[in-house]
Design an enzyme around this catalytic site. Structure first.
Site, short mmCIF file in Angstrom:
data_model
loop_
_atom_site.label_atom_id
_atom_site.label_comp_id
_atom_site.label_asym_id
_atom_site.label_seq_id
_atom_site.Cartn_x
_atom_site.Cartn_y
_atom_site.Cartn_z
N LYS A 150 31.13 40.97 45.30
CA LYS A 150 31.74 42.16 44.71
C LYS A 150 30.67 43.19 44.31
O LYS A 150 29.48 42.86 44.25
CB LYS A 150 32.60 41.73 43.51
N TYR A 207 44.70 43.06 48.03
CA TYR A 207 45.18 42.58 46.72
C TYR A 207 46.68 42.90 46.52
O TYR A 207 47.11 43.13 45.40
CB TYR A 207 44.34 43.18 45.59
N ASN A 225 33.96 39.12 38.43
CA ASN A 225 33.70 37.68 38.59
C ASN A 225 32.93 37.35 39.88
O ASN A 225 33.11 36.27 40.45
CB ASN A 225 35.02 36.90 38.47
N HIS A 248 34.82 37.14 45.73
CA HIS A 248 36.15 36.82 46.23
C HIS A 248 36.01 35.68 47.23
O HIS A 248 35.07 35.69 48.05
CB HIS A 248 36.78 38.01 46.94
N1 UDP Z 1 41.90 39.77 38.30
C1 UDP Z 1 41.81 40.45 37.10
N2 UDP Z 1 42.53 39.97 36.02
C2 UDP Z 1 43.34 38.89 36.11
C3 UDP Z 1 43.44 38.22 37.37
C4 UDP Z 1 42.70 38.68 38.44
O1 UDP Z 1 41.09 41.42 36.97
O2 UDP Z 1 43.97 38.51 35.11
C5 UDP Z 1 41.09 40.24 39.45
C6 UDP Z 1 39.82 39.40 39.63
O3 UDP Z 1 38.76 40.24 40.05
C7 UDP Z 1 40.24 38.45 40.72
C8 UDP Z 1 41.10 39.36 41.59
O4 UDP Z 1 41.82 40.16 40.65
O5 UDP Z 1 39.13 37.88 41.38
C9 UDP Z 1 42.07 38.63 42.50
O6 UDP Z 1 42.91 37.82 41.73
P1 UDP Z 1 43.37 36.39 42.25
O7 UDP Z 1 44.47 35.94 41.35
O8 UDP Z 1 43.62 36.44 43.71
O9 UDP Z 1 42.09 35.49 41.89
P2 UDP Z 1 40.92 34.90 42.82
O10 UDP Z 1 41.56 34.43 44.11
O11 UDP Z 1 39.91 36.01 43.02
O12 UDP Z 1 40.35 33.77 42.01
MG MG Z 2 42.81 35.47 45.31
#
Ligand code: UDP
Ligand code: MG
Length: 153
Positions: free
Chosen positions: A9, A49, A112, A115
């Site tokens: 990221k 997303y 975080n 991805h």
């Molecule tokens: N995200 C966020 N707040 C939340 C959940 C997700 O900002 O409460 C963001 C975070 O950057 C995350 C991305 O949205 O990596 C995609 O979310 P997902 O649920 O797909 O999580 P991931 O697969 O990245 O673990």
């Molecule tokens: Mg995800």
């Protein structure tokens, strides 16, 4: 062998962590088969997303993913989708298990570091979103005999 998408990221680039994060996948034994740097757009993030489109944090997520370029990587390995996802750790980095990438380098549910694709099916869809067939490099892996047993492929 499976293939999975990792996106380093914008914060990972800005914080100078690109090499360290890539190194963790290399050291695990995963094979890098495609990589590129790209400035993401609202259009591609709306698709990538889409499952989060109605969340209140979606505009912040999208802005954060466009704040600087990202590094797109395709990693190949035996059960690579699950292995890579487990290396990343929980979405909210404050809940991520010690030793995971998110726990070691971040403190945020949004910022975080990486991805990672969440299933074999989604990995294929996401790789097609960011890579064309010519982006993938074919090369031999002479150390594979030290990384895998003969039936691990
Ligand atoms: N995200 C966020 N707040 C939340 C959940 C997700 O900002 O409460 C963001 C975070 O950057 C995350 C991305 O949205 O990596 C995609 O979310 P997902 O649920 O797909 O999580 P991931 O697969 O990245 O673990
Ligand atoms: Mg995800």
């Amino acid at each position: 062998m499976e293939r999975t998408l990792v996106i380093l990221k914008p914060g990972t680039l800005q914080r100078g962590l690109v090499g360290e994060v890539i190194s963790r996948f290399e050291k695990r034994g995963l094979k890098l088969v495609a990589m590129k740097m790209k400035q993401l757009t609202p259009e591609i993030l709306d698709v990538h997303y889409a499952h989060l489109k109605n969340k209140p944090f979606f505009p912040w997520l999208r802005d954060g993913m466009m704040a600087a370029p990202v590094i797109l990587c395709c990693w190949e390995g035996f059960e690579a989708v699950r292995v890579v996802r487990e290396m990343a750790g929980a979405t909210n980095a404050r809940n991520a298990a010690p030793g995971t990438i998110r726990a070691d380098y971040s403190l945020s549910a949004q910022e975080n570091v990486v991805h990672t694709s969440d299933s074999v099916e989604n990995a294929a869809i996401e790789l097609d979103r960011f890579f064309v067939p010519e982006d993938y490099c074919e090369y031999s892996s002479p150390l594979n005999q030290y990384i895998y047993a003969p039936d691990e492929k």
